[in-house]
Design a protein around this motif. Structure first.
Motif, PDB file in Angstrom:
ATOM      1  N   ALA A  11      -0.678   6.940  33.865  1.00 35.52           N
ATOM      2  CA  ALA A  11      -1.127   5.482  34.261  1.00 35.52           C
ATOM      3  C   ALA A  11       0.127   4.578  34.642  1.00 35.52           C
ATOM      4  O   ALA A  11      -0.024   4.102  35.530  1.00 35.52           O
ATOM      5  N   PRO A  12       1.122   4.664  33.821  1.00 36.79           N
ATOM      6  CA  PRO A  12       2.196   3.682  34.025  1.00 36.79           C
ATOM      7  C   PRO A  12       2.797   3.866  35.632  1.00 36.79           C
ATOM      8  O   PRO A  12       3.260   2.811  36.247  1.00 36.79           O
ATOM      9  N   ARG A  15      -1.785  -4.025  31.518  1.00 40.65           N
ATOM     10  CA  ARG A  15      -2.414  -3.137  30.345  1.00 40.65           C
ATOM     11  C   ARG A  15      -3.695  -2.344  31.117  1.00 40.65           C
ATOM     12  O   ARG A  15      -4.278  -2.719  31.800  1.00 40.65           O
ATOM     13  N   LEU A  28       1.493  -1.109  30.196  1.00 45.06           N
ATOM     14  CA  LEU A  28       2.116  -0.353  31.315  1.00 45.06           C
ATOM     15  C   LEU A  28       3.518  -0.746  31.868  1.00 45.06           C
ATOM     16  O   LEU A  28       4.296   0.122  32.104  1.00 45.06           O
ATOM     17  N   ARG A  63       6.709   1.902  31.880  1.00 45.13           N
ATOM     18  CA  ARG A  63       7.356   2.173  33.194  1.00 45.13           C
ATOM     19  C   ARG A  63       8.781   2.041  33.136  1.00 45.13           C
ATOM     20  O   ARG A  63       9.577   2.449  33.819  1.00 45.13           O
TER      21      ARG A  63
END
Length: 280
Positions: free
Chosen positions: A87-88, A97, A162, A166
């Motif tokens: 996801a990130p 988010r 997020l 990352r």
């Protein structure tokens, strides 16, 4: 609300039911789908379902090519299991988010407080796994590099920070960790995330991930009164005729309202048939 799902074709219907239950309590939902094995027709069908039944928007993101050589099992056979970790890296940098939910979940109330919480400099928020203190999980934690007193969380409900995730964790480091621990991983992506986030996870109330297994410890009235997220962990699932609990009622109530009448009738025909066979 930004919602993340990652499913293969066998969980398409349960995911629809989960999202229908979510949108009973939430409007303006953007659904981000990480996938590889779903067909174009299945994605189009999901998009129409979200528009017509949930008033939500679908954003498909193909993750084909990732996690092609990861540990799996007879029960967990497809790499979609790991995709939440992407996801990130695969979602838009504009998103701050996203809420990940497993498909075997029913939403029983508002998630606004959980979704809008402060991360307090953590990479994600989650709920302790119900079984973190049993012997096999304590041993697993040790093999993963966790201390006995460290939390072990369930990855079926996760709110990702997020930007910070990352920024601080590189995808190549995740792949290296999976390779290093591949013989140790028992719950696969969940083990990976626990190892990665051991000092950077915000732990939240169990009401946001109420695991219903084992069934004999669950009360329908207690669940309905206290749980915002009802998570059908373990096997069998509530859509299986072999399900031996009382909480399939909540799943099928949402399924019927979402339009899955034929599936409901088929389920009860098989369940009643198997019960008659047991009597013989």
């Amino acid at each position: 609300m930004n919602l993340l799902i990652s499913i293969c074709e066998s969980f398409l219907t349960p995911a629809k039911v989960m999202m229908y239950s979510l949108t009973r309590f939430h409007e303006d939902v953007d659904v981000y789908l990480l996938y590889s094995s779903l067909s174009k027709e299945e994605i189009n069908d999901l998009e129409l379902f979200l528009i017509n039944k949930c008033n939500a928007r679908l954003h498909p993101v193909c993750a084909s090519g990732f996690f092609t050589n990861v540990p799996l099992s007879d029960r967990y056979k497809k790499p979609e299991l790991y995709y939440r970790i992407l996801a990130p890296y695969l979602l838009s940098a504009e998103l701050d988010r996203v809420l990940y939910l497993d498909a075997d979940i029913i939403i029983n109330g508002s998630l606004n407080e959980f979704y809008n919480q402060s991360f307090e400099d953590n990479y994600a928020a989650a709920v302790r796994d119900r079984f973190e203190n049993i012997d096999k999980v304590v041993l697993l934690k040790e093999k993963l590099g966790l201390k006995k007193e460290d939390a072990y969380f369930n990855s079926g409900v996760m709110l990702f920070n997020l930007a910070l995730f990352r920024k601080e964790i590189k995808l190549e480091d995740i792949m290296a960790l999976i390779e290093e621990k591949r013989e140790t991983l028992r719950y696969f992506d969940q083990d990976v995330l626990n190892s990665l986030l051991k000092n950077h996870i915000k732990l939240c109330s169990q009401e946001y991930n109420t695991q219903t297994y084992p069934f004999d410890q669950c009360s329908l009235s207690d669940i309905k009164a206290a749980a915002v997220v009802i998570h059908y962990t373990g096997l069998p699932k509530p859509w299986s005729p072999d399900y031996n609990g009382t909480l399939d009622y909540l799943y099928w109530k949402n399924a019927l309202n979402a339009g899955f009448t034929e599936d409901y009738l088929d389920y009860w025909e098989k369940k009643c048939g198997s019960q008659e066979a047991d009597k013989e």
